[in-house]
Scaffold this motif. Structure first.
Motif, short mmCIF file in Angstrom:
data_model
loop_
_atom_site.label_atom_id
_atom_site.label_comp_id
_atom_site.label_asym_id
_atom_site.label_seq_id
_atom_site.Cartn_x
_atom_site.Cartn_y
_atom_site.Cartn_z
N ARG A 100 50.85 -44.63 -82.03
CA ARG A 100 51.79 -43.51 -82.14
C ARG A 100 52.61 -43.43 -80.86
N ILE A 101 53.93 -43.44 -81.01
CA ILE A 101 54.85 -43.39 -79.88
C ILE A 101 55.68 -42.11 -80.00
N VAL A 102 55.70 -41.32 -78.93
CA VAL A 102 56.47 -40.07 -78.94
C VAL A 102 57.35 -40.02 -77.70
N LEU A 103 58.65 -39.84 -77.93
CA LEU A 103 59.59 -39.61 -76.84
C LEU A 103 60.02 -38.15 -76.90
N ASN A 104 59.63 -37.36 -75.90
CA ASN A 104 59.99 -35.96 -75.84
C ASN A 104 61.13 -35.75 -74.86
N PHE A 105 62.24 -35.24 -75.36
CA PHE A 105 63.38 -34.88 -74.50
C PHE A 105 63.28 -33.37 -74.28
N LEU B 72 71.22 -32.70 -84.41
CA LEU B 72 71.04 -34.07 -83.92
C LEU B 72 69.79 -34.72 -84.50
N ALA B 73 68.72 -33.93 -84.60
CA ALA B 73 67.47 -34.46 -85.14
C ALA B 73 67.68 -34.99 -86.56
N SER B 74 68.41 -34.24 -87.37
CA SER B 74 68.68 -34.66 -88.74
C SER B 74 69.62 -35.86 -88.78
N LEU B 75 70.62 -35.81 -87.94
CA LEU B 75 71.67 -36.84 -87.94
C LEU B 75 71.11 -38.21 -87.53
N LEU B 76 70.30 -38.23 -86.48
CA LEU B 76 69.80 -39.50 -85.96
C LEU B 76 68.73 -40.13 -86.86
N GLU B 77 68.09 -39.29 -87.68
CA GLU B 77 67.10 -39.82 -88.63
C GLU B 77 67.75 -40.56 -89.79
N THR B 78 69.05 -40.37 -89.96
CA THR B 78 69.73 -40.81 -91.18
C THR B 78 70.19 -42.27 -91.14
N GLY C 244 55.43 -50.58 -93.19
CA GLY C 244 55.38 -49.17 -93.57
C GLY C 244 55.33 -48.22 -92.39
N ALA C 245 56.12 -48.50 -91.36
CA ALA C 245 56.16 -47.63 -90.18
C ALA C 245 56.73 -46.27 -90.57
N ASN C 246 56.31 -45.24 -89.85
CA ASN C 246 56.84 -43.89 -90.03
C ASN C 246 57.69 -43.51 -88.83
N PHE C 247 58.79 -42.81 -89.10
CA PHE C 247 59.72 -42.42 -88.03
C PHE C 247 60.29 -41.05 -88.37
N GLY C 248 60.36 -40.20 -87.36
CA GLY C 248 60.94 -38.88 -87.59
C GLY C 248 61.30 -38.20 -86.29
N ILE C 249 62.16 -37.18 -86.38
CA ILE C 249 62.59 -36.43 -85.20
C ILE C 249 62.46 -34.94 -85.53
N SER C 250 61.93 -34.18 -84.58
CA SER C 250 61.78 -32.74 -84.79
C SER C 250 62.15 -31.99 -83.52
N VAL C 251 62.35 -30.69 -83.65
CA VAL C 251 62.63 -29.83 -82.49
C VAL C 251 61.69 -28.64 -82.53
N ASN C 252 61.29 -28.17 -81.37
CA ASN C 252 60.48 -26.96 -81.31
C ASN C 252 60.59 -26.30 -79.94
N LYS C 253 60.17 -25.05 -79.88
CA LYS C 253 60.17 -24.30 -78.63
C LYS C 253 58.76 -24.28 -78.04
N ARG C 254 58.72 -24.30 -76.72
CA ARG C 254 57.49 -24.02 -75.98
C ARG C 254 57.90 -23.04 -74.88
N GLY C 255 57.79 -21.76 -75.15
CA GLY C 255 58.20 -20.77 -74.17
C GLY C 255 59.68 -20.90 -73.86
N ASN C 256 59.99 -21.24 -72.60
CA ASN C 256 61.39 -21.36 -72.16
C ASN C 256 61.90 -22.80 -72.21
N ALA C 257 61.19 -23.67 -72.93
CA ALA C 257 61.63 -25.06 -73.07
C ALA C 257 61.95 -25.36 -74.52
#
Length: 425
Positions: A25-30, A45-51, A71-84
């Motif tokens: 599992r590879i995760v790049l967090n920006f 952007l998350a939706s656009l780049l997945e397309t 059968g690799a899986n790939f996806g992009i998501s966004v979420n909040k962590r406090g002020n980030a």
């Protein structure tokens, strides 16, 4: 042994060795400071780049490539962590050790990520217009569907009421329609270039891997040095003197009564475990006071639970009720909090809540997604990096008196009520 490396200024790599899974599992967090004006841009952007991308110009091309990588899986998501605000690019691949011959699917997967992120379907003038328009329309439909879901809508409205003085906290992590309207293919692409160049980047790789090989492969990603801007992670909001109340009338089959409480304790601070247990006893577990007394015994709610946001010092209560019972439900919820704060809960309930939290924690360790997410949290909140045995011991050490003290810091701040005109039948 966990391996940590700095690939460039503001770019870190953590490799979590594990033979537990047959996948990598590879995760790049920006990671960027939470700003109201960029939340919707990052979500789109998350939706656009997945397309698609320059190398995979259609969704079918992209899907075919993933299929070809066993059968690799790939996806992009966004979420909040406090002020980030965190933009997460995730890829899961079958570990090379379980593939035939000299298969190099890890290297192939990292090349794929490089193509997606640094060769998007765009020119210097902006993102491909047809793709942009389609994804913008899709996002508009998604946002409408969220607001059509009355349970989700009520939660968002409570958030908007509670965070009335913080535009960044009011906007959902996935954005809103108002900001979406102003986004163009050109200004979104300009923002994307800024994000790639300026966001702090935390990469986590989980699997049975050679750390040096992984680090070597990742150096091929064009992540340039950047100044790491680490915001004060925990959002702190002053108490209001008078509870904020909002009532809204909409067609709905079931009224929604949601409440927000402020707490002064944040993720893994000294009283964290006591507040975690206080929330579990209040409404955060299947045997909680809210579930047992509001839903089961009094039959006043279709559902009743509480949740604790340890990054924003917030406990919320969610209920679905008959509108005609709203005053009675408010009173019985207040009574459950009083019971908690007075310590009038059984030792059996305390023991059950501790056992539930332990089981949830142990179960989560079987999820690769949880482990990589937890690694990010530990980078943001270093004191949260504790061993399983220490977590268990810390829960066991919490006394009833400490839970009472933590519960007494729970202060009601906002009440949101949604019902149909004339009440629900």
């Amino acid at each position: 042994m966990v391996t940590k490396k700095t690939l460039a200024d503001g770019v870190t790599l953590t490799i979590l060795p594990s033979t537990q899974f047959k996948t990598t599992r590879i995760v790049l967090n920006f990671i960027a400071p939470l700003q109201a004006e960029t939340i919707t841009q990052r979500s789109l952007l998350a939706s656009l780049l997945e397309t698609n991308s320059q190398d995979y110009p259609t969704q079918a091309d992209l899907a075919a490539k993933l299929s070809a990588m066993y059968g690799a899986n790939f996806g992009i998501s966004v979420n909040k962590r406090g002020n980030a605000h965190i933009f997460s690019v995730v890829m899961t691949l079958v570990n090379d050790k379980f593939l035939p011959g000299d298969t190099q699917v890890l290297a192939e997967g990292l090349t794929f990520l490089k193509q997606i992120l640094w060769r998007p379907n765009a020119t210097t003038a902006g993102f491909d217009e047809a793709t942009f328009k389609r994804e913008k329309t899709n996002m508009q439909a998604y946002l409408a569907s969220v607001y059509d879901n009355k349970q989700a809508y009520a939660s968002l409205q409570l958030q908007s009421l509670y965070f009335k003085d913080s535009s960044a906290q009011r906007v959902p992590s996935f954005g809103n329609n108002t900001d979406l309207k102003a986004i163009t293919a050109a200004n979104l692409y300009a923002y994307y270039q800024q994000m790639l160049a300026q966001d702090q980047v935390a990469i986590t790789v989980l699997g049975d891997l050679d750390p040096e090989q992984v680090a070597t492969l990742l150096t091929d990603l064009p992540l340039t040095p950047r100044t790491a801007v680490t915001p004060e992670l925990f959002y702190q909001q002053p108490l209001v003197a008078e509870t904020m109340v909002q009532t809204e009338v909409q067609p709905t089959n079931q009224a929604k009564l949601n409440l927000a409480y402020q707490v002064p304790t944040y993720y893994y601070q000294p009283d964290y475990y006591a507040l975690l247990l206080a929330n579990g006893i209040f409404g955060g577990s299947p045997m909680s006071l809210l579930f047992t007394n509001v839903r089961e015994r009094a039959s006043l709610a279709y559902y009743a639970s509480s949740s604790y946001d340890a990054f924003r010092g917030l406990i919320t209560v969610q209920t679905g009720i008959d509108a005609t019972n709203v005053d009675q439900v408010k009173q019985i919820i207040a009574t459950q909090l009083t019971i908690l704060q007075a310590g009038e809960f059984s030792d059996e309930l305390l023991a059950q809540t501790k056992a539930t939290l332990k089981n949830q924690y142990i179960t989560s360790l079987d999820s690769a997604g949880y482990l990589t997410t937890q690694d990010l949290v530990q980078q943001l909140v270093p004191r949260s990096a504790i061993a399983l045995a220490d977590f268990m011991a810390a829960l066991d050490a919490v006394t009833k008196e400490q839970i009472i003290a933590a519960a007494q810091t729970i202060k009601l701040q906002a009440v949101y009520f949604l019902s149909s005109e004339g009440g629900d039948k």
